[in-house]
Write a protein that holds these residues in place. Sequence first.
Motif, PDB file in Angstrom:
ATOM      1  N   VAL A 316     -13.896  51.356 141.512  1.00 35.19           N
ATOM      2  CA  VAL A 316     -12.654  51.964 141.996  1.00 35.19           C
ATOM      3  C   VAL A 316     -11.608  50.875 141.904  1.00 35.19           C
ATOM      4  O   VAL A 316     -11.825  49.778 142.408  1.00 35.19           O
ATOM      5  N   PHE A 317     -10.495  51.141 141.249  1.00 35.85           N
ATOM      6  CA  PHE A 317      -9.465  50.095 141.162  1.00 35.85           C
ATOM      7  C   PHE A 317      -8.918  49.823 142.549  1.00 35.85           C
ATOM      8  O   PHE A 317      -8.483  50.737 143.255  1.00 35.85           O
ATOM      9  N   MET A 318      -8.933  48.554 142.941  1.00 32.24           N
ATOM     10  CA  MET A 318      -8.491  48.174 144.279  1.00 32.24           C
ATOM     11  C   MET A 318      -7.742  46.854 144.196  1.00 32.24           C
ATOM     12  O   MET A 318      -8.256  45.867 143.675  1.00 32.24           O
ATOM     13  N   ALA A 319      -6.530  46.832 144.684  1.00 27.10           N
ATOM     14  CA  ALA A 319      -5.721  45.612 144.693  1.00 27.10           C
ATOM     15  C   ALA A 319      -4.955  45.535 146.008  1.00 27.10           C
ATOM     16  O   ALA A 319      -4.661  46.551 146.637  1.00 27.10           O
ATOM     17  N   GLU A 320      -4.626  44.318 146.406  1.00 24.53           N
ATOM     18  CA  GLU A 320      -3.918  44.116 147.675  1.00 24.53           C
ATOM     19  C   GLU A 320      -3.089  42.846 147.573  1.00 24.53           C
ATOM     20  O   GLU A 320      -3.466  41.893 146.883  1.00 24.53           O
ATOM     21  N   ASN A 321      -1.947  42.822 148.269  1.00 26.13           N
ATOM     22  CA  ASN A 321      -1.158  41.599 148.327  1.00 26.13           C
ATOM     23  C   ASN A 321      -1.074  41.091 149.763  1.00 26.13           C
ATOM     24  O   ASN A 321      -1.612  41.699 150.692  1.00 26.13           O
ATOM     25  N   SER A 322      -0.411  39.968 149.932  1.00 27.34           N
ATOM     26  CA  SER A 322      -0.380  39.321 151.246  1.00 27.34           C
ATOM     27  C   SER A 322       0.440  40.104 152.270  1.00 27.34           C
ATOM     28  O   SER A 322       0.333  39.849 153.475  1.00 27.34           O
ATOM     29  N   ASP A 323       1.257  41.054 151.826  1.00 24.07           N
ATOM     30  CA  ASP A 323       2.047  41.880 152.753  1.00 24.07           C
ATOM     31  C   ASP A 323       1.268  43.099 153.237  1.00 24.07           C
ATOM     32  O   ASP A 323       1.816  43.924 153.981  1.00 24.07           O
ATOM     33  N   GLY A 324       0.029  43.222 152.807  1.00 24.58           N
ATOM     34  CA  GLY A 324      -0.789  44.357 153.244  1.00 24.58           C
ATOM     35  C   GLY A 324      -0.620  45.598 152.393  1.00 24.58           C
ATOM     36  O   GLY A 324      -1.155  46.655 152.735  1.00 24.58           O
ATOM     37  N   VAL A 325       0.109  45.481 151.274  1.00 26.86           N
ATOM     38  CA  VAL A 325       0.255  46.620 150.370  1.00 26.86           C
ATOM     39  C   VAL A 325      -1.054  46.778 149.604  1.00 26.86           C
ATOM     40  O   VAL A 325      -1.561  45.818 149.008  1.00 26.86           O
ATOM     41  N   GLN A 326      -1.591  47.983 149.619  1.00 25.57           N
ATOM     42  CA  GLN A 326      -2.852  48.252 148.947  1.00 25.57           C
ATOM     43  C   GLN A 326      -2.662  49.326 147.877  1.00 25.57           C
ATOM     44  O   GLN A 326      -1.885  50.266 148.062  1.00 25.57           O
ATOM     45  N   ILE A 327      -3.398  49.168 146.786  1.00 25.59           N
ATOM     46  CA  ILE A 327      -3.340  50.120 145.676  1.00 25.59           C
ATOM     47  C   ILE A 327      -4.754  50.557 145.334  1.00 25.59           C
ATOM     48  O   ILE A 327      -5.652  49.714 145.191  1.00 25.59           O
ATOM     49  N   PHE A 328      -4.946  51.851 145.210  1.00 21.28           N
ATOM     50  CA  PHE A 328      -6.233  52.410 144.807  1.00 21.28           C
ATOM     51  C   PHE A 328      -6.031  53.369 143.639  1.00 21.28           C
ATOM     52  O   PHE A 328      -5.037  54.083 143.582  1.00 21.28           O
ATOM     53  N   LEU A 329      -7.003  53.377 142.746  1.00 18.54           N
ATOM     54  CA  LEU A 329      -7.062  54.402 141.708  1.00 18.54           C
ATOM     55  C   LEU A 329      -8.520  54.850 141.624  1.00 18.54           C
ATOM     56  O   LEU A 329      -9.415  54.036 141.383  1.00 18.54           O
ATOM     57  N   SER A 330      -8.746  56.134 141.845  1.00 21.42           N
ATOM     58  CA  SER A 330     -10.109  56.657 141.839  1.00 21.42           C
ATOM     59  C   SER A 330     -10.102  58.043 141.207  1.00 21.42           C
ATOM     60  O   SER A 330      -9.046  58.570 140.831  1.00 21.42           O
ATOM     61  N   THR A 331     -11.285  58.635 141.103  1.00 13.94           N
ATOM     62  CA  THR A 331     -11.431  59.931 140.437  1.00 13.94           C
ATOM     63  C   THR A 331     -12.255  60.878 141.293  1.00 13.94           C
ATOM     64  O   THR A 331     -13.249  60.465 141.901  1.00 13.94           O
ATOM     65  N   VAL A 332     -11.839  62.147 141.356  1.00 13.98           N
ATOM     66  CA  VAL A 332     -12.619  63.194 142.016  1.00 13.98           C
ATOM     67  C   VAL A 332     -12.749  64.364 141.047  1.00 13.98           C
ATOM     68  O   VAL A 332     -12.068  64.421 140.015  1.00 13.98           O
ATOM     69  N   ASP A 333     -13.626  65.283 141.378  1.00 11.32           N
ATOM     70  CA  ASP A 333     -13.806  66.463 140.533  1.00 11.32           C
ATOM     71  C   ASP A 333     -12.605  67.401 140.644  1.00 11.32           C
ATOM     72  O   ASP A 333     -12.048  67.601 141.732  1.00 11.32           O
ATOM     73  N   ASN A 334     -12.228  67.986 139.536  1.00 11.13           N
ATOM     74  CA  ASN A 334     -11.117  68.940 139.501  1.00 11.13           C
ATOM     75  C   ASN A 334     -11.658  70.323 139.856  1.00 11.13           C
ATOM     76  O   ASN A 334     -11.898  71.175 138.998  1.00 11.13           O
ATOM     77  N   SER A 335     -11.835  70.516 141.163  1.00 12.10           N
ATOM     78  CA  SER A 335     -12.408  71.777 141.639  1.00 12.10           C
ATOM     79  C   SER A 335     -11.715  72.202 142.938  1.00 12.10           C
ATOM     80  O   SER A 335     -11.688  71.440 143.904  1.00 12.10           O
ATOM     81  N   PRO A 336     -11.135  73.404 142.932  1.00 16.45           N
ATOM     82  CA  PRO A 336     -11.031  74.358 141.813  1.00 16.45           C
ATOM     83  C   PRO A 336     -10.127  73.806 140.715  1.00 16.45           C
ATOM     84  O   PRO A 336      -9.274  72.963 140.974  1.00 16.45           O
ATOM     85  N   ARG A 337     -10.321  74.269 139.512  1.00 11.74           N
ATOM     86  CA  ARG A 337      -9.606  73.717 138.375  1.00 11.74           C
ATOM     87  C   ARG A 337      -8.108  73.970 138.499  1.00 11.74           C
ATOM     88  O   ARG A 337      -7.667  75.105 138.718  1.00 11.74           O
ATOM     89  N   GLY A 338      -7.337  72.889 138.421  1.00  7.18           N
ATOM     90  CA  GLY A 338      -5.884  73.004 138.500  1.00  7.18           C
ATOM     91  C   GLY A 338      -5.224  71.904 137.698  1.00  7.18           C
ATOM     92  O   GLY A 338      -5.850  70.864 137.408  1.00  7.18           O
ATOM     93  N   ASP A 339      -3.977  72.084 137.325  1.00  8.73           N
ATOM     94  CA  ASP A 339      -3.267  71.031 136.601  1.00  8.73           C
ATOM     95  C   ASP A 339      -2.577  70.104 137.596  1.00  8.73           C
ATOM     96  O   ASP A 339      -2.630  70.306 138.817  1.00  8.73           O
ATOM     97  N   SER A 340      -1.912  69.076 137.095  1.00 11.43           N
ATOM     98  CA  SER A 340      -1.267  68.096 137.966  1.00 11.43           C
ATOM     99  C   SER A 340      -0.206  68.730 138.850  1.00 11.43           C
ATOM    100  O   SER A 340      -0.041  68.367 140.028  1.00 11.43           O
ATOM    101  N   ASP A 341       0.538  69.678 138.301  1.00 12.02           N
ATOM    102  CA  ASP A 341       1.591  70.342 139.065  1.00 12.02           C
ATOM    103  C   ASP A 341       0.995  71.106 140.251  1.00 12.02           C
ATOM    104  O   ASP A 341       1.542  71.082 141.363  1.00 12.02           O
ATOM    105  N   PHE A 342      -0.135  71.773 140.027  1.00  9.00           N
ATOM    106  CA  PHE A 342      -0.803  72.513 141.102  1.00  9.00           C
ATOM    107  C   PHE A 342      -1.189  71.570 142.246  1.00  9.00           C
ATOM    108  O   PHE A 342      -0.957  71.869 143.434  1.00  9.00           O
ATOM    109  N   TRP A 343      -1.774  70.419 141.909  1.00 10.53           N
ATOM    110  CA  TRP A 343      -2.240  69.498 142.951  1.00 10.53           C
ATOM    111  C   TRP A 343      -1.079  68.806 143.655  1.00 10.53           C
ATOM    112  O   TRP A 343      -1.171  68.499 144.851  1.00 10.53           O
ATOM    113  N   GLN A 344       0.002  68.575 142.953  1.00  7.22           N
ATOM    114  CA  GLN A 344       1.175  68.001 143.616  1.00  7.22           C
ATOM    115  C   GLN A 344       1.705  68.966 144.679  1.00  7.22           C
ATOM    116  O   GLN A 344       2.020  68.550 145.803  1.00  7.22           O
ATOM    117  N   LYS A 345       1.769  70.232 144.340  1.00  7.75           N
ATOM    118  CA  LYS A 345       2.242  71.224 145.307  1.00  7.75           C
ATOM    119  C   LYS A 345       1.267  71.353 146.484  1.00  7.75           C
ATOM    120  O   LYS A 345       1.692  71.545 147.635  1.00  7.75           O
TER     121      LYS A 345
END
Length: 423
Positions: A316-345
């Motif tokens: 899982v992409f994980m990064a952090e800086n000294s100010d406590g800012v954290q960044i993650f990039l991970s993956t989950v199953d697309n279920s129910p199937r939807g596009d990016s616009d659907f999940w943003q809403k």
Amino acid sequence: MTDENYFFDRTAANLILFLFSFDPRFMMSLMKRLGFFGIVITFIALSLSSCAMSSCANRSEDFGIIESRSSGSKEVSAASAPLQTRNDSLKKLDSFETSDEILTEGSEESESSQAGDEERRMRVYNGSAGLIVEDTEESRRDLEVLARENNGYVESSYTDYVVLRIPAERFNEVFDFILTLGDVEYSRVETWDITEAYSDIAQHLNTAEETRRRLYTLLEKSTDPAERARILKEIGRLTEEIESLKQQMAMMEARVAFSRITVQITPRIQGSAQRYEIPFPWIAYLDPLSPAGSDLRAHLDIDLGGDFAVFDKENVFMAENSDGVQIFLSTVDNSPRGDSDFWQKALFHHMGPYYAKSIERTVAVGDSNFLGVEFLSKDRNPFKYYVGVYAEGRKIHILEIFSPDGTADFTSIYKAFAEGDLK
């Protein structure tokens, strides 16, 4: 007996055996023709044969030819014993350890080395839990006391979240106890092995420091003003890089020494009838300080600059800086199937009520666009939290950025992602 005598004895014996291998009638005829001298020669030949065979047997036993010779659990056979081996060499061989003993010792050393390597591994532990409690303020105080009693501290405290830092050796004990403080809605523990990442930075630091030392040496010898200016500029750049690397290493050491436990506390009167009934589990259990997915089914190529320490790139992409800012990039199953616009809403609709402010924002990652929402918490000192989604077939890649400072500007982070690449 010398080697020359031994050779003669063996030759004589072989010659006599060769003669007697002929038909007996031939031998008797030969003796009659030779008469008395034939009897004498035959007697001498038999005597020499007996002595030679006895000598050969003794020497053969010494060389391990006739009978196998054991040394501990190891046997030296006729096939493996060299003909010209000296007695002193055999004595030395007898004093050596058997191959089984050597293998056993080697295995023990190998196991000991592996155990030592295991102990030296650098691991970061993150614990997350959601609790339904009777009184949120009382639970908050209990958590703060728990951290202090275990030589830890409260990293931050918000309306719905309390973030504790606990010495790594007490992590399991404290986390298990926290789960007894309310009704558990969810709990999870993530572990990141950062040994290689730390070693890479340490090696980079050593190289930078050695390069800077050589530049100082060149600077002392140089008399050309233009050359001195170039050297000084490079020394300045390396100095900044060295300080950044040292900061990243210190940050990693701190994260290894003190594990982070994030506890989401929800009053029982509100219960789980709201957020935890969101029909999409990965949204219902979003945690600003923990990745949404347990793995990353893609490769992210990005340069976040010297301020960020990257703890993991593959799982899982994980990064952090000294100010406590954290960044993650991970993956989950697309279920129910939807596009990016659907999940943003879906994010905006289901998570918006739990935050003071929600703003839709698109973040480019190379040629891919993450559609997401920037959230600002309802706390007096709010945190900022971005969640972006990129639907790709049966997968949803989820980008999360957290800052304990609600006024933080993510522009430079967004720019770094735009210049990166997701494959």
